[in-house]
Design an enzyme around this catalytic site. Structure first.
Site, short mmCIF file in Angstrom:
data_model
loop_
_atom_site.label_atom_id
_atom_site.label_comp_id
_atom_site.label_asym_id
_atom_site.label_seq_id
_atom_site.Cartn_x
_atom_site.Cartn_y
_atom_site.Cartn_z
N TYR B 261 0.82 -1.20 0.00
CA TYR B 261 0.00 0.00 0.00
C TYR B 261 0.86 1.26 0.00
O TYR B 261 0.44 2.30 -0.50
CB TYR B 261 -1.01 -0.02 1.15
CG TYR B 261 -2.22 -0.82 0.75
CD1 TYR B 261 -3.15 -0.27 -0.12
CD2 TYR B 261 -2.39 -2.13 1.14
CE1 TYR B 261 -4.24 -1.00 -0.56
CE2 TYR B 261 -3.49 -2.87 0.71
CZ TYR B 261 -4.41 -2.30 -0.13
OH TYR B 261 -5.48 -3.01 -0.57
N HIS B 414 -5.40 -2.42 6.84
CA HIS B 414 -4.83 -3.51 6.04
C HIS B 414 -3.86 -4.37 6.85
O HIS B 414 -3.19 -5.24 6.30
CB HIS B 414 -4.15 -2.96 4.80
CG HIS B 414 -5.12 -2.45 3.79
ND1 HIS B 414 -5.99 -3.29 3.14
CD2 HIS B 414 -5.39 -1.20 3.34
CE1 HIS B 414 -6.75 -2.58 2.32
NE2 HIS B 414 -6.41 -1.30 2.43
#
Lengths: 738, 738
Positions: B261, B414
């Site tokens: 990410y 996440h």
């Protein structure tokens, strides 16, 4: 027994004469330093042997199975001696001769003391190794080393070596083990050649005769078997080197055991042929059987995927390729003795090394002269059987796809029970795999590196292959003798139109009373991104049966168009014949529509669309049940099962499409183009299929099942389908109909 | 709402000004044709855009999830517009301006008619795409295209575009979706930057303020969650671009969600920073927080394996790498604004393309001038947390081995529940894997390409990782809020001696009442072929528990030194917390001796030797249970289970050794060198281990558990073990003892 030394010294006066020759060595020396590929190959050999010489000579008392220390040491010894002999000849440095002599002397001291090898697994145990086979390997290589230093040795040393080592060694692997030596099998080829090579060096006519024609009275009983279950003696069989050249090779150069063993056998076949050509040119060995040895090299190169890996037909470890040392020898010999085909230079360039002899020099020189041309692998049929009439391996190639279809004979003791099986490759990647063997060659941790019992219970069984299984039994009930009596029959192999390549074959003996015809086409059409595979399996039986057709896809299942249940606990799919090694991971029932199965492998998408009937079972399976020490790879299969049918037809289309990039995360063309496949006619004479794409284009593929005639007289057909009369010439037609 | 056009036109008079600048374009034009890497990058972009222009403009009505047609089309559109804008500026060819204008006009016509996207899965639906996130992607790229043709457009066209498209678009993704825009999350970064980019082009101070600082009164309720379960609002949190820059980035440039990410977020961070530097240089954005944006690029490059693939920490799709387009931008910007580090040129050369702007030009020029130096990845600790005090990712590197040890914070929504987990790479090949995420990004067949439910039930759970599990529950009971309050504590990270690199960390919150300390060392010693991993997991608990320590090895199991039973039917290993996704394939019971586990992967051998106590369970497991649509990869694990213990210590050594060639069929060094590992002392203060090799060499590794001081005053230790007093300085010592 008496050793006769026939005086043929007038013909060939000096050593080396076997693989290297006086003339050849002179030429090599004259060119040294100017032929890059030869020079680097020589440097590599020198670096390797020099390192071994620094480590010192070790000739341990034999003890281990393959993979173990003594096995690997003796193996390395013979490879090093052979190279050292060559280095001595080319570099004229006594260091190498001394190394070979000292090692041979160590062997001459050890060998007479050796009992039969302590490991008892083999039907023909060696002395240095657990198998006489490996002893033969040793002698094939060591004969070359001996030849290289023959003249340099004193007569006393030669006499000692021949008396204590070479003659008893040759006798032990031949008359000491007739069940090994007098067979038609790659083992025997090694044995024959081992004896033949040393015979040529020592100029021993009796040994040479034994090598070429076998032992006259072997006292073996017909029907004997080896430890892998292979038949040893067949009544009236021709044996020896000629016997092994006659029977297993087809006129196309296909070796009935398959390319993995062909590769293994090719080295002795070709190195001995080279030796015979040097020492006994009058035998014209390269012309024997219409040049079968050279054809065999071509066959072998065509039996590789885009990366040069051999297709794993029958017992075969994956990853073996034309980069093996055996294939370097093969390619160089085939180039030198086979008319200097410039395409072979392409392979030699990829191999990036050459044999250190006349043949390797000729290849390296030609490459330096930029004579190489691309080796283009085309679609090819390689017939099986001594006369070429026992079926074949048919390979269809189109763009990056390679389809390998097997309708051959049993393949001797390494054969699998997989009539009409196929595998598919995309740019060298297996897509629908042939499992190969259940063995980790030379990895001692896994059963000493030998065949594992799962090779018999799984890898050889029919269900382990992409072909039809009836009532969960293997072809010929998995019986070797029965299988060996039969072969599939070619129906057609037609690759005249590169956009419509078709192969079809019939099997009537695998299941008595059942006729199976499988037709596979590789079709290239502008409406599809890539060529697609059309697969038609037509079964007709006198009795009702269950039929399974597995597809051993590799990769990640993405989506099916049918519902399936996944069980809470995994149980084995069946009880025997390989089924006990499959887990049932999922089960769907066809609603009568086409079945679509979509997966991804190495960032390419695949879709298998199949015609199924209402009630057909759709089984998701995985290899690995009843595998108590994890010998098997846990890989998946999709099985279409039709139950309680006399006649059945399986029709599938496999599409290769699209791509995925984990870097851009773009998925392109992730779905297949096929909307529907329908059987629009099917009887004894004709099968017709309608294919509809997602943009509603339609094609018909129509096939004559009982007339493979191409001529305009006998191959004219017409068929009334869906209010239309289709007329065509030849056994099949594929045409757009809108 | 009112649109204020602030008159700052005196400062920057002309477009392009955002990424391309007037001055930059002039320089590019002057060098065109002379800078190979820039020229080829330009040609590639031109070829791609030209092909799209030939296909014509398509702006479909939004309908699909990611992977579907309308999604992929709109995504391609913004990528193409951005490139076409650049081509227009550099090549001065109106074709590209016309293409951008016409496409923008099509969007301006469509956008006002659009309802919220019909797919309802997202917590913040877009209009062009199913997520406002993707709408933001669109605006970040499209703003650049608009900037490139701004001056070329008529004022009428500009007014129309801004009125019907850009302003409502920017409002919708911000004030229309505060739950998306006003967060600390990579989603919000995209939203902030999208609004900021168009603000800079349109010179809109209000929008810019909103981008930098967020919406003032978002009316959001603290505790809201998104559709992936992530927390939306935390009370008093700083939001907007600065908020997203402050909190998730540590002072070392590590982004708390992990590199996958971080890569995704880096593009908007850096492209907006570049734009701010061009338009608002007074903000000195690249100096913000001690240059964190440039440090982040360095962190990201160090979070890759030998092939450039990111380590899959937290939710991460494997295969994402520094070859992604985002990293091309990152590397070029970091080179240009970050002091021209010549090692970055090495990465740029591998990427083989550059950004088509000042930064890419500077990289291409420097490469042409041969300024590149190898980018050497060393062992590195990247601290987590806004202040750098919330644990870290520790990476040990030695020869071809890379060990990634995670003792960081939760990593926002996440994050995975895997405190003290690790993974191991050998020359870019995963050996002990981190599973990554359960998702096939943009592959529509798999749940629309979105997160699959197995991401929650499997991939995030502790048992899916190489770390300790207590009583078959995940860390923090898998509760995000609890996990987010804690982080592991670094104990030491010491790589001063490249032959003895040690990292150690402590986790006391994952299981209240239980303290886990894991110490991992990468030790290079001449008695071993390769560096080996020493892994010590020391657990102390107030209560009796079962402890599982899994090793997710990849490859083929060859041999164990313990007996195990394989069940006839496969059942799931446990009921929940990820255990329901594992099959129990085998179970052994330790006899108290060391356990040895030997496998092969890509023709390299590995051996894991572990200290086990009598009765410890040795579980062979495989992923894939309760996976009804085959979303999971069927990969294996070896789990050491200690039952009903308060305190426990797991000690293992992983050796990398030998090689196998399927071409030569030689197996070299197939067994490990470790004969025995013994715990010779273990208490609260010290742990001492004796390692014995097969040639009976012995070493001791001694560790101070409660004093990580290195100084000679406070870090002096002595311990009486086996009749010997060991003295050392610093928290650990490794020494041969014979």
């Amino acid at each position: 027994m008496a050793q006769q030394r026939i005086l043929t010294h007038n013909e060939v006066k000096h050593h080396p004469k076997l693989i290297l020759t006086q003339k050849g060595v002179a030429e090599i020396k004259s060119k040294l330093g100017n032929i890059p590929l030869f020079d680097t190959s020589l440097e590599e050999a020198k670096a390797e042997v020099d390192a071994e010489i620094r480590l010192g000579i070790e000739v341990p008392v034999p003890k281990d199975l393959s993979g173990g220390y003594t096995h690997e040491r003796h193996k390395r010894n013979f490879l090093m001696m052979q190279k050292a002999g060559v280095l001595f000849q080319i570099l004229e440095d006594d260091t190498y001769a001394i190394y070979v002599r000292d090692m041979l002397m160590a062997y001459a001291k050890l060998y007479p003391t050796l009992p039969i090898h302590p490991q008892e697994r083999s039907y023909a145990r060696g002395k240095l190794f657990w198998q006489a086979l490996n002893d033969s390997n040793w002698l094939v290589y060591t004969s070359q080393a001996y030849d290289c230093i023959y003249d340099w040795l004193s007569k006393e040393d030669r006499d000692l070596l021949e008396k204590d080592l070479f003659r008893p060694f040759a006798d032990y692997i031949s008359i000491g083990n007739p069940q090994f030596f007098n067979r038609v099998h790659n083992h025997s080829t090694w044995g024959n050649v081992a004896v033949g090579m040393i015979a040529l060096v020592m100029d021993d006519a009796e040994l040479l005769d034994r090598a070429l024609y076998g032992i006259k009275d072997d006292k073996l009983t017909a029907g004997m078997r080896d430890n892998d279950g292979g038949l040893i003696k067949k009544e009236g069989q021709k044996v020896g080197f000629y016997g092994n050249l006659d029977e297993p090779f087809s006129p196309d150069g296909y070796y009935t055991e398959g390319p993995y063993y062909q590769r293994y056998a090719m080295y002795p076949f070709l190195i001995f042929a080279q030796a015979l050509e040097n020492v006994k040119p009058e035998l014209k060995i390269f012309e024997y059987k219409d040049g079968v040895l050279l054809k065999a090299v071509n066959a072998l190169l065509n039996l590789t995927d885009a990366d040069g890996d051999f297709f794993p037909i029958n017992d075969a470890q994956k990853g073996m390729s034309y980069f093996s040392r055996e294939l370097v020898t093969c390619v160089d010999i085939a180039y030198y003795y086979g008319g200097q085909n410039p395409e072979l230079l392409d392979i030699a360039q990829k191999q990036n090394r050459v044999s250190l002899d006349d043949t390797g020099l000729s290849v390296a020189v030609a490459i330096k002269e930029e004579k190489a041309k691309p080796f283009v692998k085309k679609s090819i049929e390689l017939r099986d059987g001594q006369m070429g009439d026992e079926g074949a391996i048919g390979i269809l190639r189109s763009d990056d796809l390679e389809l390998v279809f097997k309708y051959a004979a049993q393949g001797l003791s390494h054969g699998h029970y997989d009539k009409l099986s196929f595998s598919l490759y995309n740019a060298g990647q297996e897509v629908l795999q042939d499992y190969g063997l259940a063995r980790y060659v030379n990895i001692e941790q896994k059963g000493g590196g030998n065949y594992l019992k799962e090779n018999t219970t799984w890898a050889k069984q029919t269900i382990a292959h992409n072909t039809l299984v009836q009532n969960e039994t293997s072809h010929f009930k998995g019986d070797y003798e029965t299988g060996s009596q039969h072969h599939s029959e070619k129906y057609l192999f037609n690759v005249d139109d590169e956009n419509l390549q078709v192969v079809s074959a019939i099997e009537e003996n695998a299941y008595p009373g059942t006729k199976i015809q499988r037709t596979m086409a590789l079709i290239k059409d502008e409406n599809f991104e890539n060529p697609f595979v059309l697969d038609i399996v037509k079964v007709n039986s006198a009795t009702s049966n269950n039929y399974d057709l597995p597809f051993y896809y590799l990769g990640q299942l993405l989506q099916t168009n049918f519902k399936y249940e996944t069980p809470k606990t995994l149980t084995q799919l069946g009880d025997s014949n390989g089924y006990q090694h499959l887990y049932k991971e999922g089960l769907g029932i066809s609603d009568g529509n086409n079945t679509s199965f979509n997966w991804m492998l190495n960032n390419t998408f695949y879709t298998l669309t199949s015609v199924t009937s209402k009630g057909d079972e759709l089984v998701l399976a995985r290899i690995g049940a009843n595998d108590p020490v994890f010998n098997l790879r846990r890989e998946p299969a999709f099985i279409i099962r039709k139950k309680d049918k006399k006649d059945a037809i399986f029709i599938s289309i496999l599409e290769t499409h699209g791509s995925y990039s984990p870097v851009s995360e773009f998925a392109l063309n992730a779905y297949g183009q096929i909307k529907n496949i329908a059987v629009i006619h099917d009887d004894e004479d004709y099968t017709a299929i309608e294919i509809t794409s997602k943009d509603d284009k339609k094609w018909w593929f129509v096939m004559a099942n009982n007339n493979n005639n191409n001529s305009s007289n006998d191959g004219q057909h017409q068929l009334y389908i869906n209010d239309t009369t289709v007329k065509w010439e030849g056994p099949f037609v594929f045409k757009p109909i809108n």
